[in-house]
Structures are given as structure tokens and as C-alpha cells.
Design an enzyme around this catalytic site. Structure first.
Site, PDB file in Angstrom:
ATOM      1  N   ALA A  34       3.112 -16.206   0.073  1.00  0.00           N
ATOM      2  CA  ALA A  34       3.606 -16.119  -1.312  1.00  0.00           C
ATOM      3  C   ALA A  34       4.643 -14.988  -1.369  1.00  0.00           C
ATOM      4  CB  ALA A  34       2.466 -15.888  -2.303  1.00  0.00           C
ATOM      5  N   HIS A  39       7.895  -8.203   0.271  1.00  0.00           N
ATOM      6  CA  HIS A  39       7.686  -8.642   1.656  1.00  0.00           C
ATOM      7  C   HIS A  39       9.024  -8.698   2.406  1.00  0.00           C
ATOM      8  CE1 HIS A  39       4.295 -10.845  -0.482  1.00  0.00           C
ATOM      9  NE2 HIS A  39       3.640 -10.133   0.408  1.00  0.00           N
ATOM     10  N   LYS A 151       3.214   0.066  -1.105  1.00  0.00           N
ATOM     11  CA  LYS A 151       2.558  -0.525  -2.285  1.00  0.00           C
ATOM     12  C   LYS A 151       1.038  -0.532  -2.104  1.00  0.00           C
ATOM     13  CE  LYS A 151       1.688  -3.738  -5.586  1.00  0.00           C
ATOM     14  NZ  LYS A 151       0.511  -4.372  -5.110  1.00  0.00           N
ATOM     15  N   ASP A 152       0.592  -0.863  -0.882  1.00  0.00           N
ATOM     16  CA  ASP A 152      -0.840  -0.847  -0.555  1.00  0.00           C
ATOM     17  C   ASP A 152      -1.078   0.405   0.299  1.00  0.00           C
ATOM     18  OD1 ASP A 152      -1.761  -3.738  -1.453  1.00  0.00           O
ATOM     19  OD2 ASP A 152       0.187  -3.933  -0.495  1.00  0.00           O
TER      20      ASP A 152
HETATM   21  P1  AMP Z   1       0.259  -9.033   1.172  1.00  0.00           P
HETATM   22  O1  AMP Z   1       0.901 -10.355   1.459  1.00  0.00           O
HETATM   23  O2  AMP Z   1       0.033  -8.767  -0.265  1.00  0.00           O
HETATM   24  O3  AMP Z   1      -0.950  -8.786   2.031  1.00  0.00           O
HETATM   25  O4  AMP Z   1       1.328  -7.939   1.607  1.00  0.00           O
HETATM   26  C1  AMP Z   1       1.899  -7.947   2.877  1.00  0.00           C
HETATM   27  C2  AMP Z   1       2.688  -6.688   3.071  1.00  0.00           C
HETATM   28  O5  AMP Z   1       3.709  -6.594   2.086  1.00  0.00           O
HETATM   29  C3  AMP Z   1       1.823  -5.426   2.953  1.00  0.00           C
HETATM   30  O6  AMP Z   1       2.244  -4.485   3.927  1.00  0.00           O
HETATM   31  C4  AMP Z   1       2.155  -4.948   1.561  1.00  0.00           C
HETATM   32  O7  AMP Z   1       1.982  -3.560   1.385  1.00  0.00           O
HETATM   33  C5  AMP Z   1       3.631  -5.323   1.465  1.00  0.00           C
HETATM   34  N1  AMP Z   1       4.047  -5.395   0.072  1.00  0.00           N
HETATM   35  C6  AMP Z   1       3.483  -6.107  -0.935  1.00  0.00           C
HETATM   36  N2  AMP Z   1       4.116  -5.876  -2.099  1.00  0.00           N
HETATM   37  C7  AMP Z   1       5.116  -5.006  -1.814  1.00  0.00           C
HETATM   38  C8  AMP Z   1       6.141  -4.372  -2.592  1.00  0.00           C
HETATM   39  N3  AMP Z   1       6.256  -4.583  -3.905  1.00  0.00           N
HETATM   40  N4  AMP Z   1       6.993  -3.531  -1.973  1.00  0.00           N
HETATM   41  C9  AMP Z   1       6.889  -3.285  -0.635  1.00  0.00           C
HETATM   42  N5  AMP Z   1       5.948  -3.854   0.154  1.00  0.00           N
HETATM   43  C10 AMP Z   1       5.074  -4.690  -0.425  1.00  0.00           C
END
Ligand code: AMP
Length: 284
Positions: A34, A39, A151-152
Site C-alpha cells: 500500500a 515508502h 515515522k516508526d
Molecule cells: P510499513 O509498510 O507501514 O510497514 O512501512 C514500511 C517502511 O516505510 C517503514 O520503514 C516505515 O517507517 C516507512 N514509512 C512509513 N510511512 C512513512 C512516512 N510517512 N515517511 C517515511 N517513512 C515512512
């Protein structure tokens, strides 16, 4: 050029073996798909610093403590691959479930300390699931560098510690949070907000900034945090799960700003759990 999608570990290893033989440096960007600009910013950073970029998409069941959250997590693989094409990602690794958790899988990684509190308190077992799957993705891709979002922030700290503790030869690189124009941190979960919720949501970032300014101007930390919590609830959030100041490195609780720190928040709006955090450093 169409980006290739690989679904098995054998295929993944065959590709990285060739790259390695050619002396190329490999980056991995782990995601749950998504994809949004947050990302994509990681993919761009990875591309700028490596010869090859693997983006992984795996909605990891073991890091969801709520089965409904897992079921409703958006899955947009086709669209994700399209977004990655122009960025020059070399491979999208979308492992089948049994490629990550083969029959009889029984191992788990716990990164204690850093995983406790904050998101670890509200989501029991979450960071064990994250650490275990990220360790596997590091080993499966054999990448030299891994790119994660600030962000995380707690997750970034957990995976950095895990790689260090387990001698995995990979460098974990944290990248800044990408925000919408009104300050809301981009997240796949923002799509679940109502129209009114989307208007309210940027209050989270505003409250973090107001707290940082208060604390840097000498306010008592606990009082500044209480004011921010009240502001978030007054704006229409249903609940503040946590709002804390922690050491930027290691996440130890802090009640005075005597080192580089992080303000971190999780709060509920429209039944959606939103998280955010910002850096805060001692003035001067
Ligand atoms: P996720 O798909 O939510 O597990 O996120 C995958 C990666 O994208 C993780 O390293 C998150 O910290 C990063 N991520 C998600 N949202 C953001 C954002 N707004 N800015 C920068 N990195 C992000």
C-alpha cells in the site's frame, strides 16, 4: 522497465548471488505494501546509495495483535509495482507465506528494553513479530544496507539494535518522515479516516511541535505533555494511547531535556490508531 516480482527465496537468492558476484551493493526496503510517498522516499534514498534495490512487500501476520486489523490492511500489489518502476527498484520481493514461515516454524526474536512501552505496551508481541520478520528479510536478501522510516521510530530502534546484537552484516539507515502539506505523517492507515477525521488528524503533529517549543523554552516536561494531550483530545481524538519524551538513542524515558530526545505519540481517531514523533534537542 517492468520491475520483476519474485515470490520465492530460491528466486531471490539466485538474483542476489549474481549481483554479489558482480561486486554490486544491495539495499533492501522492507514494507507491507500500500505504498505512498513515505515508502517511495526510502526507495529513492536506497537507490541513491546502492547499486541494487530490493523492495519487500509482506503483510506480516505475526506483528498484528488484532486479527481485524490484519484482515483489513490494504493490499495493492499491482499498483505498488507500478509506483516502483520509475524509481529504478530492481526487484519487488513478495514472499509467499511459507517462504517466511515454513511448516514447523518455531523461532522468535525479542529485543528487550527498546520494545517495551510506547507501541510495545499497546501492541503486545508486535515488536517480536517485527524483529523476527525483519531479521529473516535481512538474511533472505543478504542486503548491505536497509532503509527504514523515522515515522516508526521505535521500530527503527528495534531493528537497528537487533542487527547489531545478532551480528547481521547490514547497516540500518533511518530516513525522515514524509508528511502531507498540513503536517500529517503519511500512512497507509490515513485512508481509513473519515473526511472530518482527516481534517482533525494534523493536530497530532501540531501538538508535538507545541510541546517541543514549550520544553525548549523551559516548561516542565510532564506539564507540557499534559497540555498537549488535552489539546489532542479537545480537537476530537477519542484517546491518547501514549505521549512521551524518550532518549533519541535507546528510548530510555526522560523527564528533563538533557540529551537529544524524541517526542512520540499514539492516538485514536475514527477507530484508527495514528502514530507520530519528532526530534527534540536541548536548546543551544
Ligand atoms: P510499513 O509498510 O507501514 O510497514 O512501512 C514500511 C517502511 O516505510 C517503514 O520503514 C516505515 O517507517 C516507512 N514509512 C512509513 N510511512 C512513512 C512516512 N510517512 N515517511 C517515511 N517513512 C515512512
Amino acid at each position: 522497465m517492468t520491475v520483476s516480482i519474485l515470490r520465492t527465496l530460491t528466486e531471490m537468492r539466485a538474483v542476489t548471488k549474481k549481483w554479489r558476484a558482480a561486486g554490486e551493493r544491495i539495499a533492501v526496503v522492507p514494507t507491507m505494501g500500500a505504498l505512498h510517498q513515505g515508502h517511495l522516499s526510502l526507495v529513492k534514498a536506497a537507490k541513491a546509495q546502492s547499486d541494487r534495490v530490493v523492495v519487500t512487500i509482506f503483510v506480516n501476520p505475526t506483528q498484528f495483535n488484532d486479527p481485524k486489523d490484519l484482515e483489513s490492511y490494504p493490499r495493492t500489489e499491482h499498483q505498488d509495482a507500478k509506483l516502483l518502476e520509475p524509481l529504478g527498484a530492481d526487484v519487488v520481493y513478495v514472499p509467499d507465506l511459507d517462504q517466511v514461515y515454513p511448516d514447523g516454524f518455531s523461532s522468535s526474536i525479542t529485543v528487550s528494553g527498546i520494545s517495551d512501552g510506547l507501541c510495545g505496551a499497546g501492541r503486545p508481541g508486535h515488536f517480536d513479530g517485527v524483529a523476527t520478520v525483519v531479521c529473516k528479510l535481512f538474511l533472505q536478501t543478504g542486503a548491505d544496507t536497509a532503509f527504514f522510516g523515522e515515522k516508526d521510530y521505535q521500530q527503527l530502534q528495534v531493528v537497528t539494535r537487533m542487527a547489531l546484537d545478532l551480528d547481521i552484516p547490514i547497516t540500518v539507515i533511518g530516513c525522515p518522515t514524509i508528511r502531507d502539506r498540513d503536517g500529517l505523517a503519511q500512512s497507509s492507515r490515513n485512508l481509513k479516516l473519515t473526511k472530518n477525521g482527516r481534517v482533525i488528524a494534523p493536530v497530532l503533529y501540531q501538538a508535538l511541535n507545541a510541546t517541543a517549543a514549550d520544553v525548549q523554552n523551559g516548561a516542565v516536561v510532564s506539564e507540557a505533555l499534559s497540555r498537549a494531550q488535552a489539546d489532542i483530545l479537545a480537537a476530537g481524538f477519542a484517546k491518547v494511547e501514549y505521549l512521551e519524551m524518550r532518549a533519541a538513542n535507546g528510548l530510555a524515558p526522560l523527564d528533563t531535556l538533557n540529551q537529544p530526545a524524541r517526542l512520540l505519540v499514539a492516538a485514536w481517531l475514527d477507530g484508527v490508531r495514528l502514530i507520530d514523533n519528532i526530534a527534540i534537542t536541548p536548546a543551544g
